[in-house]
Structure formats: structure tokens, C-alpha cells
Design an enzyme around this catalytic site. Structure first.
Site, PDB file in Angstrom:
ATOM      1  N   CYS A 191     -52.650  49.312  81.443  1.00  0.00           N
ATOM      2  CA  CYS A 191     -52.630  50.589  80.714  1.00  0.00           C
ATOM      3  C   CYS A 191     -51.737  50.474  79.483  1.00  0.00           C
ATOM      4  O   CYS A 191     -52.064  50.984  78.409  1.00  0.00           O
ATOM      5  CB  CYS A 191     -52.115  51.715  81.611  1.00  0.00           C
ATOM      6  SG  CYS A 191     -53.106  52.033  83.078  1.00  0.00           S
ATOM      7  N   ASP A 217     -15.229  35.298  65.967  1.00  0.00           N
ATOM      8  CA  ASP A 217     -14.213  35.647  64.976  1.00  0.00           C
ATOM      9  C   ASP A 217     -12.859  35.574  65.686  1.00  0.00           C
ATOM     10  O   ASP A 217     -12.791  35.671  66.918  1.00  0.00           O
ATOM     11  CB  ASP A 217     -14.495  37.058  64.462  1.00  0.00           C
ATOM     12  CG  ASP A 217     -13.399  37.563  63.534  1.00  0.00           C
ATOM     13  OD1 ASP A 217     -13.012  36.815  62.622  1.00  0.00           O
ATOM     14  OD2 ASP A 217     -12.927  38.685  63.756  1.00  0.00           O
ATOM     15  N   ASP A 246     -15.683  41.818  64.878  1.00  0.00           N
ATOM     16  CA  ASP A 246     -15.331  43.247  64.922  1.00  0.00           C
ATOM     17  C   ASP A 246     -15.093  43.873  63.559  1.00  0.00           C
ATOM     18  O   ASP A 246     -14.968  45.093  63.454  1.00  0.00           O
ATOM     19  CB  ASP A 246     -14.077  43.454  65.786  1.00  0.00           C
ATOM     20  CG  ASP A 246     -12.815  43.014  65.062  1.00  0.00           C
ATOM     21  OD1 ASP A 246     -12.852  41.961  64.386  1.00  0.00           O
ATOM     22  OD2 ASP A 246     -11.801  43.723  65.168  1.00  0.00           O
TER      23      ASP A 246
END
Length: 812
Positions: A100, A514, A708
């Protein structure tokens, strides 16, 4: 008035209501619309197959279709993405298997103006993106309705009602099937006992009649959903799982009717009932299993109140969350939950943020600080100003991200779908081949169906092949495991924007991190300060320069100065940020004298031809006025908890780990050695970070990067999987694929572990379903499996996949 035959439904109608189009005649707009739909999609061969038979005309679209294009509907449910395309979440009603999903996605993608259409198998939720200049939403809804499904805008409460309604419908159909099957089995015991001990033909006929009466509602009421799914599949040239179930049961039913009306042999009405019953029970338990996994979203949604108390000109009143506007003042009493993000305007107190960050300790907040939706005010009366609408609030955004992630498909699922597309045709071909071999060659490798004629024996073996095959298990293998994995990750404070990143994390071979704010806490502390000119006026300029920057180093130096001195902000201008180096600005005093201000690392000074020797293994911040160094600061940053464990786990699982930082070589080396990183690149700017990521990908690496800061956003966008820490800037979060709400590397470690476990179980599920079919289909072809056992086996294979997926929840 003369009668004319409709070119679509072939029913006759009066020419007075005729819709004529060139040489075509239609009895209604519905028939005209479906005719053109089939013609446009290349499905007009349907009319060749239809021949002279008639069909029911389609139901004409209700007048409510136009409401999907109204302004009020758009404001409530439709958003515009960054590319200018419209987006909406729809619930598509009537979906009950992977075929479906495939049918709806195919029809939507073939519609001009549709940019993307992703449908979630677990909750029937579709994310539709379209070009409003090319196609209207009402046209999209018409398209969905034209193939036998219905669609309406996703609303949490309405969706829940529909889910309950669908579950109830399944339950009623299942209970009818179970009741009839239990009774039919009692008759079957009598029949099979009589088979061995002898039974009068008249009594045998009554037994067959009783089985017929009980099996008929099971097939045509309980099994209706399979006939409906098979019909729409055939209508769009798709042979799906519903076709296997309905055709197997129907052929057995028809054969049994011949026996009932006098043909020689045994009827198999009991097999008809049990085929439908077993598959229905399997489907119902599958729905229960999926609902259990989706409950995580419901729990998150349930953490918000329905109304909030706002204060308008001193008057308090309760209003729905959707009615709150930016700037409204909201009152929050002790123990109440924050409903919308805002800034505290009066009062102070502790907030429980564990629902967002997982951190159990309360966070103390005062005037001017942010509060986030979903957190709890622990101990006082607070008033705050709404800075977002409910739609954009933190908790609602989290729920949206989770729901979007469940709608996406991992690459492995696309491959599984490709395999399953030709599955049904293969099974039908094998079934026909089995019948021909058994009937014409008389080969009998298995059960001796004593007492049955040769045709009956061949027919029953062929039916068993159809019934035992299970494309459903193959279709379930990936989505159910992804659903459980995403839910478990959400509980740990990990938001995956798309499910495909589970697969990417599991297959990654390189982890780039980082330094500041990712490996380290990002809370730099001044270890050593040296003031070379104690003129307070010059320190005020330093303070003003620091106040213009959001960099962690600037914030830490500013915080240190505030503790030591009482400083004032001066009006500086021409403030410019030099990426990965620092900041410069200008200041003009009352006498009109111009001062050039520089604040940053040693590289910034060298760039401005300032010769200054300063050796340190720590992070350094230097401040200069008119090329003269006024103050120096040495800062240290603590390593985050869990950093060492994360790096160790990455190496143990074959990942190459790289640390990228704009800091100097000695600082980078010290941090890398503390956490066990063997490879790092220091004194690198954001552009160079992005180029480094690109160079890794050019070597064929699958790269995960965690960062960040805004300076990480370019590199994050280049990576295969971008991970933003919870305290990241909005830009960083917007380009990321995964968000760590609690800013913890322990959570990142869990993300790796759960992703690997989920991907492992996806592969296990696919293997289980393929091995199941590889073993059971030959057994059925050899005659070792009767239809009743085949139906049970088919259901158990799907349940086995669901049960195996639930093992993802187990702890390591």
C-alpha cells in the site's frame, strides 16, 4: 431518452446526464476523472482486462476537498521549507501493508509538482513536499482518493482516534474469525475422525455445510481487508501480500464449494477460515507491537498541558497553546510545566530539565534566562515572555524531528523493497509450476494425502505454496527495527532527523570531532592573567570587545574580568570577527582619538604585523590597542566525562578518529593525549575543516562529525552524518543530522551502540525472512506442508521479525 454505456464503468445511463468528451461518454465526473488518471499513468490496459464487465462508479469527491486550499487550513497545517516548497503531514487511511505504501508513493511521485512523498509504515503518516505553483493540495488529496485511500491532515488527537478506530476494526474482524474458526475446528475434528472410522455421506454433507456457513463470514468479512488490498494492487498492476492471502483462501474456498455440491473429495473450509484467522491475528499483534514502539512519541507529547495561563494587562486567563503569540506573558506556578519557550521576566527558581537533557539535577534560573517547553518549574511562581509559538517550541520541534525520522527510510530498506516487488509474481509462478508438476508428472515427494484424488492433492500443495510465502516479513524487517531503534535513541536524549542515519552511523569508518565544546566542556577557565597596562579605561575597552563575541574563549575571559573588576561597556564600532583567530574593532574617545582594538590568538597579532612572543601549552587570548599588547590570558578547558570511553569504543570498532581544532598545536596535543586520540589537526579554520572532511570523503570514507559552534557548521554540512551537541548554535543544529540534547559524549557513545545494534537486527530480520522463505517454500512445493500449517507459519514469520526487533531494547 436513450441509454448510453459509460466508457469507464460500462454501466448504462440516460443520455440526459451524459458527460461527452470527444468520442468518449461518461456517466459522471468521477468516471471521467478515473479514466484520465489511468490513461495518464499508463494503466489504460485495465479496460482490456475489464472487457464487457461492469464496475461500480467511483464516489465523487466531496465538496470539502476545496478546504485543503483555504488560507485557514494552510496556517494550521502547512509549512514552507527553505526551498520555497510547501510541506504537510498527512495520515493516509486504508494502508495495511508495505505494498500500500509503495502504491501511494508511486502514484504521488508520478504527479507533476510533487517533490517528495515519504510514507511511514508504522503510523501511515505521509510527509508530502510539493510545488504549490504546479499542483494544489486538493489535487494531491484527489489523487490519493482516486486509488481507494483517503487522506487528511495529521493532527495528534485525530490521528490517535483513527488509530484506535483502525485497531478496533482489526480486533472485531479478528474476533469474528477466531470465533468461527474455533467452531469450524470442532466440526473438522468430527470430519477427520469420520475419515478414519467411516461416516455417512449425508452426515458428511451436513458437516461440509456447517463448515461453509462458518467459513463464509470469515472469508468475506474478516478477510475483506485482504480482498480490498489485492483489488487496489491489481488495479495498479501490483501483486502484493494481500493477493497471496486472498487468492490462496479464495481458491481453497471455491474448491470446497465443488465438494459441497457433490464433487468427490474432502472440503477445506477449515483451512480457509484458519488462513484468514492466522494472518489476521499476526497482523493485529504486529499493530500492537508497532504501537508499543511509537508510545515514546505519545509520552513526549503528553508532557505538555493543553492550556496556559497568560497575563494580559494584569488579568489572568487560560488559553489553548495554539493561541499563544510571541510576546505574551505566561504565568507558571510551582510544579507546572513550561508550555512554550520564553525568557523569565519576574521570579526565579529551579527547573527540572531531565525530560530534555536527561540531567537529573535541577537548573537554577533567574530574570533574563531562557526556559524551555517540557521542563518543570520546581519551587516558585515565575512569569516569562513567550519567544516562540507552540509550533516552533523546543518540545514540539523534538516531536516533529522524531516523527520525520520515522517517516524516512534507510538505504537497506529501499533495497529490501526492491527485492519484495517481484516476490509475489515469483511465488504465483512457483505455485503454478508445483501444480503442473504434481498433476501431470505425478511426483509425490512428501505427504501422502490418503483418500484424496490426484487433482485435489496437486491443488492443495499448490495452495500451500501460495499461503506459506511471506513478503510481509521481508517488508517489516527494516521499518520495525528502525522504529524501535529511533524510539530507544529518543529515550536517551538523541534526536535522529532521519532513520537512514542509523545505517550511516553503523557503517561509518571515520569519526571527526571538534575540540572545544565537544571533546572538552567548552567552559574555559582563566588559569593565568597578566595585565600590562592597568589603566581602567583600557580594560573597559577590552570588556567591550569581549562583550561583542560569543566565542567560548571571549565569554570565559569576560566572566573572569567581571569577578576581578567593575567594568563598563564602551561604544565600539566596526566590529569584525576573524574566523578561528579573534575579533577586531575601533573606538573613538571624547577627544576624537581613534583606537584600533584586537583580541584573539597569536595568529591574529601576526596577521596584523604585531610582533609578540608568547609560548604556552594552554589556550591563549591576547588583547592589543594600537598594536601594543595590553593584556594576556591563559585558559584551560576540562575534558568531558565519557570522552575517553567514546574514543576507545570508536577505535575498538575500527573507526579512525580525528580531532580538528583552531587552537594551537600544543593545546591540541595535550587534549588529544588525554583522551587517546592518535590523529589531530590544529590551527585550522572553518573553511579548512570543511576541505579536510571533503578530502576524507574523496578517499571513500564514511565520515561522522560532531561539533557545537557556528565555525563547525560548514564542515558538518560536508560530512555524511553531522552531530550537533545540545548547546550548539541554531545554525549548527539546522545543518546537523543528529542532535544530542544533553550535550554528553556518553550519549554519543550510546548513539553508536544503539545504531550498531539496530543495524545488526535489521540485517538479522532480513536474513530471517529470506531464510524462512528459502526453507518453507521448497517444503511446501514438496508437499510437506498443508494450507492450515502454512497460514500459521506465515503469521509466525512476521511475529518473529517483530519480536526480534524488540530485542534492540535490551541493554548491552
Amino acid at each position: 431518452m436513450s441509454k448510453i454505456k459509460c466508457d469507464h464503468c460500462h454501466l448504462e445511463f440516460d443520455d440526459s446526464v451524459m458527460i461527452k468528451e470527444n468520442s468518449l461518454n461518461f456517466c459522471c465526473k468521477g468516471c471521467q476523472g478515473v479514466y484520465h488518471l489511468l490513461k495518464d499513468d499508463g494503466l489504460d490496459s485495465f479496460y482490456d482486462k475489464l472487457g464487457n464487465k461492469t464496475i461500480t462508479p467511483p464516489i465523487e469527491v466531496d465538496d470539502d476537498i476545496n478546504r485543503f486550499d483555504t488560507k485557514s487550513f494552510e496556517e494550521m497545517f502547512i509549512t514552507t521549507n527553505s526551498d520555497g516548497f510547501k510541506e504537510i503531514d498527512l495520515i493516509i487511511e486504508g494502508i495495511h501493508c508495505a505494498a500500500c505504501i509503495w502504491l501511494n508513493e508511486k502514484v504521488l511521485y508520478n504527479t507533476d509538482g510533487i517533490v517528495s512523498a515519504e510514507i511511514n509504515f508504522t503510523n501511515n503518516k505521509a510527509k508530502i513536499v510539493w510545488n504549490d505553483d504546479t499542483v494544489k493540495l486538493s489535487d494531491v488529496i484527489r489523487k490519493i482518493r482516486s486509488i481507494g485511500y483517503n487522506a487528511y491532515a495529521y493532527d495528534a488527537s485525530v490521528a490517535d482516534e483513527q488509530a484506535v478506530k483502525a485497531k478496533r476494526d482489526y480486533f472485531i474482524r479478528m474476533m469474528v474469525a477466531v470465533f468461527a474458526s474455533m467452531n469450524i475446528m470442532m466440526l473438522s475434528v468430527a470430519k477427520y475422525t469420520g475419515f478414519f472410522t467411516g461416516m455417512d455421506e449425508e452426515i458428511r454433507t451436513y458437516v461440509h455445510l456447517g463448515e461453509f456457513i462458518l467459513a463464509t463470514p470469515v472469508l468475506f468479512y474478516s478477510g475483506w481487508i485482504f480482498f480490498r488490498g489485492a483489488y487496489y494492487g491489481l488495479k495498479n498492476r501490483i501483486l502484493n501480500m494481500d493477493f497471496l492471502v486472498s487468492s490462496g483462501a479464495s481458491l481453497t474456498y471455491i474448491y470446497s464449494l465443488f465438494i459441497l455440491f457433490g464433487a468427490k473429495g474432502e472440503s477445506y473450509f477449515d483451512s480457509v477460515a484458519m488462513i484468514i484467522t492466522f494472518v489476521l491475528v499476526g497482523k493485529y499483534l504486529e499493530v500492537i507491537g508497532k504501537k508499543s514502539a511509537v508510545d515514546t512519541l505519545d509520552k513526549i507529547k503528553g508532557t505538555l498541558p493543553l492550556e496556559a495561563t497568560i497575563v494580559d494587562n494584569g488579568v489572568k486567563k487560560s488559553i489553548p497553546l495554539n493561541s499563544i503569540k510571541v510576546g505574551d506573558i505566561i504565568e507558571l506556578r510551582s510544579g507546572e510545566k513550561v508550555c512554550i519557550d520564553g525568557l523569565i521576566t519576574s521570579g526565579e527558581g529551579n527547573f527540572d530539565e531531565s525530560s530534555l537533557t536527561g540531567e537529573s539535577l535541577p537548573v537554577y534560573k533567574k530574570i533574563g534566562q531562557k526556559v524551555f517547553s517540557g521542563t518543570i518549574n520546581s519551587d516558585s511562581v515565575i512569569r516569562y515572555e513567550a519567544i516562540k509559538t507552540y509550533k516552533d517550541s523546543t518540545l514540539n520541534s523534538i516531536v516533529t524531528l522524531l516523527e520525520d525520522s520515522l517517516s524516512s527510510k534507510p538505504q537497506i530498506e529501499h533495497k529490501a523493497n526492491e527485492v519484495s516487488k517481484g516476490f509475489t509474481l515469483t511465488i504465483l509462478s512457483l505455485s503454478l509450476l508445483t501444480f503442473l508438476v504434481w498433476y501431470f508428472l505425478g511426483i509425490d515427494l512428501g505427504f501422502d494425502y490418503e483418500g484424496t484424488n490426484h487433482f485435489e492433492k496437486s491443488f492443495i500443495v499448490a495452495i500451500s505454496v501460495i499461503v506459506i510465502a511471506c513478503p510481509c516479513a521481508l517488508a517489516l524487517a527494516t521499518p520495525i527495527a528502525s522504529l524501535v531503534g529511533i524510539s530507544e535513541l529518543a529515550k536517551k536524549g538523541l534526536l535522529f532527523k532521519e532513520a537512514k542515519y542509523i545505517e550511516s552511523m553503523a557503517k561509518a569508518d571515520t569519526l571527526v570531532l571538534d575540540k572545544t565544546g565537544t571533546i572538552t566542556k567548552g567552559e574555559l577557565k582563566v588559569k593565568k592573567m597578566r595585565i600590562l597596562d592597568d589603566n581602567i579605561h583600557k580594560l573597559n575597552l577590552l570588556y567591550s570587545l569581549l562583550d561583542s563575541s560569543n566565542h567560548p574563549v571571549s565569554k570565559s575571559v569576560k566572566k573572569h574580568l567581571e569577578k576581578k573588576f567593575s567594568l563598563l561597556n564602551k561604544e565600539i564600532f566596526d566590529v569584525k570577527t576573524i574566523e578561528a583567530k579573534g575579533i577586531n574593532a575601533k573606538y573613538k574617545n571624547v577627544d576624537g582619538k581613534l583606537f584600533h582594538l584586537l583580541g584573539g590568538n597569536i595568529e591574529l597579532l601576526r596577521e596584523n604585523n604585531i610582533s609578540y612572543k608568547f609560548d604556552s601549552s594552554n589556550t591563549v587570548y591576547l588583547f592589543a590597542i594600537n598594536r601594543r599588547v595590553i593584556a594576556t590570558f591563559e585558559l584551560v578547558d576540562e575534558i568531558k566525562e565519557g570522552a575517553k570511553e567514546l574514543i576507545e569504543d570508536a577505535y575498538n570498532n575500527g573507526l579512525e578518529v580525528v580531532m580538528l581544532t583552531g587552537d594551537n598545536e600544543s593545546v591540541a596535543s595535550k587534549v588529544a593525549s588525554k583522551v587517546g586520540i592518535k590523529n589531530f589537526v590544529a590551527e585550522i579554520n572553518p573553511i579548512e575543516k570543511a576541505k579536510y572532511i571533503e578530502s576524507l570523503k574523496e578517499k571513500g570514507k564514511v565520515v561522522i562529525m560532531a561539533g557545537d559552534g557556528i565555525n563547525d557548521s560548514i564542515a558538518l554540512a560536508k560530512s555524511d552524518v553531522a552531530i550537533a551537541m545540545g548547546n550548539s548554535s541554531d545554525i549548527t543544529i539546522s545543518v546537523s543530522d543528529i542532535v544530542l540534547l544533553n550535550n554528553s559524549l556518553e550519549s554519543l557513545l550510546k548513539a553508536f551502540k544503539i545504531s550498531r545494534r539496530t543495524y545488526k537486527f535489521i540485517k538479522q530480520n532480513l536474513t530471517l525472512s529470506l531464510v524462512y522463505n528459502a526453507i518453507t517454500i521448497p517444503l511446501a512445493m514438496a508437499g510437506f506442508v498443508i494450507p492450515l500449517v502454512a497460514a500459521l507459519s506465515m503469521s509466525l514469520s512476521s511475529l518473529l521479525v517483530v519480536a526480534n526487533s524488540m530485542r534492540i531494547k535490551q541493554k548491552d
